[in-house]
Motif scaffolding. Structure first.
Motif, short mmCIF file in Angstrom:
data_model
loop_
_atom_site.label_atom_id
_atom_site.label_comp_id
_atom_site.label_asym_id
_atom_site.label_seq_id
_atom_site.Cartn_x
_atom_site.Cartn_y
_atom_site.Cartn_z
N TYR A 219 -7.53 0.34 12.40
CA TYR A 219 -6.11 0.37 12.63
C TYR A 219 -5.75 1.68 13.32
O TYR A 219 -6.43 2.68 13.16
N THR B 249 -8.26 -6.56 -1.05
CA THR B 249 -7.79 -5.18 -1.07
C THR B 249 -8.57 -4.33 -0.07
O THR B 249 -9.80 -4.28 -0.10
N GLN B 250 -7.83 -3.67 0.81
CA GLN B 250 -8.44 -2.79 1.81
C GLN B 250 -8.72 -1.42 1.20
O GLN B 250 -7.86 -0.84 0.52
N PHE C 292 -9.46 2.28 2.48
CA PHE C 292 -9.29 3.02 3.72
C PHE C 292 -10.11 4.29 3.74
O PHE C 292 -10.31 4.95 2.72
N GLY C 293 -10.53 4.64 4.93
CA GLY C 293 -11.14 5.95 5.16
C GLY C 293 -10.07 7.01 5.30
O GLY C 293 -8.87 6.71 5.29
N PRO C 294 -10.47 8.26 5.47
CA PRO C 294 -9.52 9.38 5.52
C PRO C 294 -8.79 9.51 6.85
O PRO C 294 -7.83 10.26 6.94
N PHE D 129 -7.51 4.65 11.42
CA PHE D 129 -8.04 4.38 10.09
C PHE D 129 -9.02 3.22 10.15
O PHE D 129 -8.75 2.19 10.76
N HIS E 107 -5.46 9.17 1.31
CA HIS E 107 -5.78 7.87 1.89
C HIS E 107 -4.70 6.85 1.52
O HIS E 107 -4.04 6.98 0.49
N LEU F 21 0.83 0.37 10.61
CA LEU F 21 -0.57 0.29 11.02
C LEU F 21 -0.73 -0.96 11.88
O LEU F 21 -0.30 -2.05 11.49
N TYR G 4 0.85 -1.19 0.00
CA TYR G 4 0.00 0.00 0.00
C TYR G 4 0.88 1.24 0.00
O TYR G 4 2.02 1.22 0.49
#
Lengths: 114, 115
Positions: B35, B103-104, B106-108, B90, A43, B43, A36
Motif C-alpha cells: 500500500y 487481519t492484515q 503491517f510492516g513499519p 506499507f 504500525h 491507504l 485499523y
C-alpha cells in the motif's frame, strides 16, 4: 468501482467524551469489514473485524462497531475516549466483486485533549 | 517472530532512478500486499499476492512491479521514480479467510522521497 468513505477527516474530543466514527462502503453482497488504528509512530494494527454473525462487534481497548447492512455502514464507537486514543483510524472493506482486494477509507485523525 | 519487516526505512531518489523496496514475513501467510499512504487518501493498494507465483494489480499499480517467488518475500520495484511516487509505503501480510484476506499485519513502512 468499490469505495469506502470516512466522512470525518479530523475529530477533536475531550477525554471522557463519546466517539463515533463513520464508515460507509459502496458495494453489496457479502462483505468483510475491518477497523485499523495507527498510533503516532507505530504500525497499523487491527482494532476489530466483522465477517459474519452478531453485527455488533467488540474489539480491543473498549472499541466496538456495528454493521448495518441496509445502510452499508460499519461505524466505530467508544463510549469514553482517553488521551491515549489519539491516533488515525482506518476503515477497510473487502467484498462484492472485489475478489481479494481490500479497500481502505481515507482515514480519520482523532485528537483527544486531556 | 519478526512479523513483517521492510527495508529501507527511508529513501531519497532522483527522478528516473529505480529501486526495490523489500518486504518479508515469517508467519507463513499466503496473502501479501503493498500500500501507499498519502495524506487524506488513506491507504491505496498497489499490488497484492495470494501465494507464491501469483500476483495481481490493486488500485494504483502504474509505475510499480512486484514478484512473489517465495511465500516469505514480496519486493516492490519502482521502475523509473517520479515525484508523484513520494509517499509512505506499507507492506502487509495475512492469512486467507472467507475467501479473502483476513487481519492484515503491517510492516513499519518505508518513507520514500523522489526529487
Amino acid at each position: 468501482a468499490q469505495s469506502v468513505s470516512q466522512h470525518n477527516h479530523h475529530v477533536i474530543l475531550s477525554e471522557a467524551a463519546s466517539l463515533e466514527l463513520g464508515c460507509n462502503y459502496s458495494y453489496g453482497g457479502t462483505v468483510n469489514l475491518f477497523w485499523y488504528v495507527q498510533y503516532p509512530g507505530q504500525h497499523l494494527q487491527l482494532l476489530l473485524k466483522y465477517f459474519s454473525g452478531d453485527p455488533l462487534v467488540k474489539g480491543i481497548k473498549g472499541f466496538e462497531a456495528e454493521f448495518i447492512k441496509s445502510k452499508f455502514s460499519f461505524n466505530l464507537r467508544k463510549p469514553s475516549v482517553q488521551w491515549s486514543d489519539t491516533a488515525e483510524y482506518f476503515c477497510a472493506v473487502r467484498g462484492g466483486n472485489a475478489g481479494n482486494m481490500l479497500t481502505f477509507g481515507g482515514g480519520t485523525r482523532l485528537m483527544v485533549k486531556p | 517472530n519478526a512479523g513483517v519487516t521492510q527495508t529501507p526505512k527511508f529513501q531519497v531518489l532522483k527522478t528516473g532512478q529505480s529501486m526495490t523496496l523489500q518486504c518479508a514475513q515469517d508467519m507463513n501467510h499466503e496473502y501479501m500486499s503493498w500500500y501507499r499512504q498519502d495524506p487524506g487518501m488513506g491507504l491505496r493498494l498497489i499490488h497484492y499476492s495470494v501465494g507464491a507465483g501469483i500476483t495481481d494489480q490493486g488500485e494504483v499499480p502504474n509505475g510499480y512491479n512486484v514478484s512473489r517467488s517465495t511465500t516469505e518475500d514480496f519486493p516492490l520495484r519502482l521502475l523509473s521514480a517520479a515525484p508523484s511516487q513520494t509517499s509512505v509505503y506499507f507492506c502487509a501480510s495475512s492469512s486467507l479467510a472467507g475467501g479473502g484476506p483476513d487481519t492484515q499485519y503491517f510492516g513499519p513502512g518505508t518513507r520514500l522521497t523522489v526529487l
